[in-house]
Scaffold this active site. Structure first.
Site, PDB file in Angstrom:
ATOM      1  CE  LYS A  66      -4.095   1.860   0.520  1.00 53.00           C
ATOM      2  NZ  LYS A  66      -3.904   2.404  -0.837  1.00 53.00           N
ATOM      3  CD  GLN A 119       3.297   4.537   2.191  1.00 51.18           C
ATOM      4  OE1 GLN A 119       3.794   5.432   1.532  1.00 51.18           O
ATOM      5  NE2 GLN A 119       2.195   4.707   2.897  1.00 51.18           N
ATOM      6  CE  LYS A 149       4.061   7.601   5.659  1.00 52.32           C
ATOM      7  NZ  LYS A 149       3.739   8.570   4.611  1.00 52.32           N
ATOM      8  CE  LYS A 170       4.582   7.518  -2.525  1.00 58.18           C
ATOM      9  NZ  LYS A 170       3.735   8.062  -1.457  1.00 58.18           N
ATOM     10  N   GLY A 185      -3.260   8.008  -4.044  1.00 58.80           N
ATOM     11  CA  GLY A 185      -2.731   9.270  -4.569  1.00 58.80           C
ATOM     12  C   GLY A 185      -1.442   9.677  -3.869  1.00 58.80           C
ATOM     13  CG  ASP A 186       2.788  10.978  -3.078  1.00 55.62           C
ATOM     14  OD1 ASP A 186       2.667  11.056  -1.849  1.00 55.62           O
ATOM     15  OD2 ASP A 186       3.833  11.352  -3.659  1.00 55.62           O
ATOM     16  CG  ASN A 241      -4.892  15.957   0.099  1.00 58.71           C
ATOM     17  OD1 ASN A 241      -4.372  15.233   0.936  1.00 58.71           O
ATOM     18  ND2 ASN A 241      -6.199  16.053  -0.045  1.00 58.71           N
ATOM     19  CB  SER A 272      -5.577   4.483   2.007  1.00 55.14           C
ATOM     20  OG  SER A 272      -5.459   5.645   1.231  1.00 55.14           O
TER      21      SER A 272
HETATM   22  P1  NDP Z   1      -0.004  17.946  -3.682  1.00 51.57           P
HETATM   23  O1  NDP Z   1       0.471  17.661  -5.050  1.00 51.57           O
HETATM   24  O2  NDP Z   1      -1.472  18.074  -3.423  1.00 51.57           O
HETATM   25  O3  NDP Z   1       0.690  19.262  -3.101  1.00 51.57           O
HETATM   26  C1  NDP Z   1       2.063  19.376  -2.995  1.00 51.57           C
HETATM   27  C2  NDP Z   1       2.370  20.809  -2.634  1.00 51.57           C
HETATM   28  O4  NDP Z   1       3.769  20.954  -2.454  1.00 51.57           O
HETATM   29  C3  NDP Z   1       1.987  21.789  -3.712  1.00 51.57           C
HETATM   30  O5  NDP Z   1       1.649  23.020  -3.129  1.00 51.57           O
HETATM   31  C4  NDP Z   1       3.266  21.897  -4.531  1.00 51.57           C
HETATM   32  O6  NDP Z   1       3.377  23.108  -5.252  1.00 51.57           O
HETATM   33  C5  NDP Z   1       4.309  21.822  -3.454  1.00 51.57           C
HETATM   34  N1  NDP Z   1       5.546  21.228  -3.985  1.00 51.57           N
HETATM   35  C6  NDP Z   1       5.679  20.054  -4.628  1.00 51.57           C
HETATM   36  N2  NDP Z   1       6.955  19.843  -4.996  1.00 51.57           N
HETATM   37  C7  NDP Z   1       7.632  20.937  -4.575  1.00 51.57           C
HETATM   38  C8  NDP Z   1       8.976  21.325  -4.662  1.00 51.57           C
HETATM   39  N3  NDP Z   1       9.890  20.545  -5.255  1.00 51.57           N
HETATM   40  N4  NDP Z   1       9.329  22.514  -4.107  1.00 51.57           N
HETATM   41  C9  NDP Z   1       8.386  23.302  -3.483  1.00 51.57           C
HETATM   42  N5  NDP Z   1       7.098  22.975  -3.396  1.00 51.57           N
HETATM   43  C10 NDP Z   1       6.727  21.828  -3.932  1.00 51.57           C
HETATM   44  O7  NDP Z   1       0.617  16.791  -2.759  1.00 51.57           O
HETATM   45  P2  NDP Z   1       0.189  16.320  -1.328  1.00 51.57           P
HETATM   46  O8  NDP Z   1      -0.290  17.478  -0.523  1.00 51.57           O
HETATM   47  O9  NDP Z   1      -0.682  15.145  -1.471  1.00 51.57           O
HETATM   48  O10 NDP Z   1       1.577  15.785  -0.764  1.00 51.57           O
HETATM   49  C11 NDP Z   1       2.508  16.638  -0.075  1.00 51.57           C
HETATM   50  C12 NDP Z   1       3.490  15.765   0.680  1.00 51.57           C
HETATM   51  O11 NDP Z   1       2.778  14.941   1.608  1.00 51.57           O
HETATM   52  C13 NDP Z   1       4.317  14.793  -0.161  1.00 51.57           C
HETATM   53  O12 NDP Z   1       5.577  14.625   0.459  1.00 51.57           O
HETATM   54  C14 NDP Z   1       3.528  13.498  -0.046  1.00 51.57           C
HETATM   55  O13 NDP Z   1       4.338  12.372  -0.280  1.00 51.57           O
HETATM   56  C15 NDP Z   1       3.104  13.567   1.394  1.00 51.57           C
HETATM   57  N6  NDP Z   1       1.958  12.760   1.746  1.00 51.57           N
HETATM   58  C16 NDP Z   1       0.747  12.913   1.134  1.00 51.57           C
HETATM   59  C17 NDP Z   1      -0.322  12.135   1.524  1.00 51.57           C
HETATM   60  C18 NDP Z   1      -1.690  12.343   0.967  1.00 51.57           C
HETATM   61  O14 NDP Z   1      -2.609  11.689   1.454  1.00 51.57           O
HETATM   62  N7  NDP Z   1      -1.891  13.232   0.020  1.00 51.57           N
HETATM   63  C19 NDP Z   1      -0.170  11.078   2.534  1.00 51.57           C
HETATM   64  C20 NDP Z   1       1.118  11.074   3.183  1.00 51.57           C
HETATM   65  C21 NDP Z   1       2.145  11.852   2.761  1.00 51.57           C
HETATM   66  P3  NDP Z   1       2.763  23.230  -6.742  1.00 51.57           P
HETATM   67  O15 NDP Z   1       1.286  23.429  -6.544  1.00 51.57           O
HETATM   68  O16 NDP Z   1       3.462  24.407  -7.318  1.00 51.57           O
HETATM   69  O17 NDP Z   1       3.097  21.942  -7.415  1.00 51.57           O
END
Ligand code: NDP
Length: 444
Positions: free
Chosen positions: A90, A111, A114, A126, A165-166, A240, A376
């Site tokens: 997962k 993961q 976690k 992943k 998603g991610d 997100n 999830s």
């Molecule tokens: P999103 O794609 O929804 O959002 C990511 C955010 O981070 C966006 O605002 C994006 O900016 C910014 N970002 C991405 N890459 C960079 C970078 N290289 N430098 C600066 N800003 C950056 O992703 P999530 O919110 O889902 O995920 C965020 C983090 O949380 C990741 O590390 C993910 O692995 C982790 N995560 C997510 C989970 C989930 O359920 N969604 C669960 C557990 C962990 P822009 O809009 O410009 O792309």
């Protein structure tokens, strides 16, 4: 040379050009050193650490797709099935130009622990691709997702491997991938999570990672005589995790004053307007300049800078290695007393050590952002039952899970004489369960 050092060296030698994977292995094994040393002879004989750091299998595949002008593009797809000792693989699918095998392996490795920490029966995996969804039309996104799933569907299934998603993979992408899986495999099953509510998704999944981050942070603060009530919070990211972390932090009485994306960041002295942020990021998929344009109290700055704003609590929710030693020094100098990671590995190792040395409460991502994967797994349960639970039911279970995670890692740290070291606690608590299951299942 100690067994831990030997395995770290082997990982670096055998997996060249994968610095994020090296970093994740080093961080985990370093904090497990005390546990490994207590069992060194047996673990070494069983090659336990070698089995842990080598994925059970990994797939790399071509993803050809056609853009709106008839041009063909080729991206690379990945799925790493890291460890299935405690349940089906997962873990999410990341769509971002920075994706490569090393990044997917670092995420898959993290993961494992976690997922174990959630207490739910899910193994670690992943996947993703170096495809960039930004600026693509819906049809182009669909073309990519269908091509990606045409290959991926050979390796996944509701009882074997259930991606989610991610970064870059939201409800739209999951929908296109689910449709293609169903079409090719002829199965209507819970093979993906993060689905829309009309076709098997779970209420509260969208909110889960951000809300879960705050449930854990709240518990950590309470157990250390602090509170979110009236605290100033800095959040990075505007995706997100960041959006729902901001929402829950505000519900718990904190004031969130920042957010960021990959081009710039916002300081909003009156507190982030979550409804406006959702409108800009979830509906319009626009840049943060639009937030600033609509909100007189907000300042927009190009580049990176969220951690320069004085705060009590910092929640990095964007991406890996976004909070470095300099940022950690600034946070400490400004009186920050807690950092909880919403993103995966957003804090560099040096920054983490500095924060811990300076008595900043530090909750690592593998515990603090586990609410997403936990929910999830709750989506998987609902799909198996062919039932849907209410928002309150799911949110209540999520809260219990996050509070339990905090106490598990707190207890594990105490048992090994490292009270307050939640990084070690998370790794140890996650590791113990996986090792127990691996030992029970023999050499596989
Ligand atoms: P999103 O794609 O929804 O959002 C990511 C955010 O981070 C966006 O605002 C994006 O900016 C910014 N970002 C991405 N890459 C960079 C970078 N290289 N430098 C600066 N800003 C950056 O992703 P999530 O919110 O889902 O995920 C965020 C983090 O949380 C990741 O590390 C993910 O692995 C982790 N995560 C997510 C989970 C989930 O359920 N969604 C669960 C557990 C962990 P822009 O809009 O410009 O792309």
């Amino acid at each position: 040379m100690s067994y831990v050092d030997q395995v770290i060296e082997e990982v670096i030698a055998k997996n060249p050009a994968e610095p994020e994977f090296h970093q994740a292995v080093r961080e985990v094994l370093e904090s497990l050193r005390v546990v490994v040393e207590a069992n060194e002879e047996q673990f070494k004989k069983d090659a336990l650490l070698e089995r842990l750091v080598n994925p059970e299998r990994q797939f790399k595949f071509r993803v050809p797709w056609v853009d709106d002008n008839g041009q063909v593009h080729v991206n690379t797809g990945y799925r790493v099935q890291f460890n299935s000792a405690i349940g089906p693989y997962k873990g999410g699918l990341r769509l971002h130009p920075s994706v490569n095998l090393g990044i997917i392996k670092f995420l898959g490795f993290e993961q494992i622990f976690k997922n174990s920490l959630t207490g739910l029966p899910i193994g670690g995996g992943k996947g993703g691709s170096d495809f960039d969804p930004k600026g693509k039309s819906d049809r182009e996104i669909m073309a990519f997702c269908q091509s990606f799933m045409t290959e991926l569907c050979k390796y996944i299934g509701a009882d074997t491997d259930v991606p989610a998603g991610d970064i870059g993979t939201g409800a739209r992408e999951i929908g296109y991938m689910f449709g293609q899986y169903k079409r090719i495999r002829g199965l209507y099953e819970g093979v993906l999570t993060g689905k829309g509510l009309s076709y098997g998704g779970s209420l509260a999944r969208t909110e889960a990672t951000g809300y879960g981050l705050l449930y854990l942070t709240d518990e950590m603060l309470k157990c250390n005589g602090k509170s979110l009530e009236g605290a100033t919070v800095a959040v990075s990211g505007a995706g997100n995790v960041a959006i729902y972390a901001t929402e829950k932090a505000q519900q718990l009485g904190a004031k969130v004053v920042t957010c960021s994306d990959s081009t710039g960041w916002i300081y909003d002295k009156d507190g982030i307007d979550v409804a406006l942020l959702k409108e800009v990021k979830e509906v319009k998929r626009a840049r943060l300049t639009e937030y600033a344009a609509a909100r007189p109290s907000a300042e927009y700055h190009e580049g990176k800078g969220v951690w320069s704003i004085p705060c009590d609590v910092a929640l990095p929710c964007a991406t890996q290695n976004e909070l470095d030693l300099e940022d950690a020094k600034t946070l400490v100098a400004n009186g920050c007393f807690a950092v909880a990671e919403g993103a995966n590995m957003p804090t560099t190792m040096e920054a983490t050590e500095y924060l811990q040395e300076n008595n900043v409460l530090f909750a690592p991502g593998k515990a603090a952002n586990a609410g997403g994967v936990a929910t999830s797994a709750l989506e998987m349960s609902q799909n198996s039952e062919r039932l849907s639970w209410t928002f309150e039911e799911v949110d209540g279970k999520l809260k219990n899970i996050m509070v339990n995670i905090f106490h598990n890692l707190d207890d594990a740290a105490k048992r090994y004489g490292m009270e307050g070291n939640y990084v070690a606690g998370a790794n140890i608590a996650g590791f113990e369960k996986v090792v127990d299951a691996m030992n029970a299942q023999g050499i596989v």
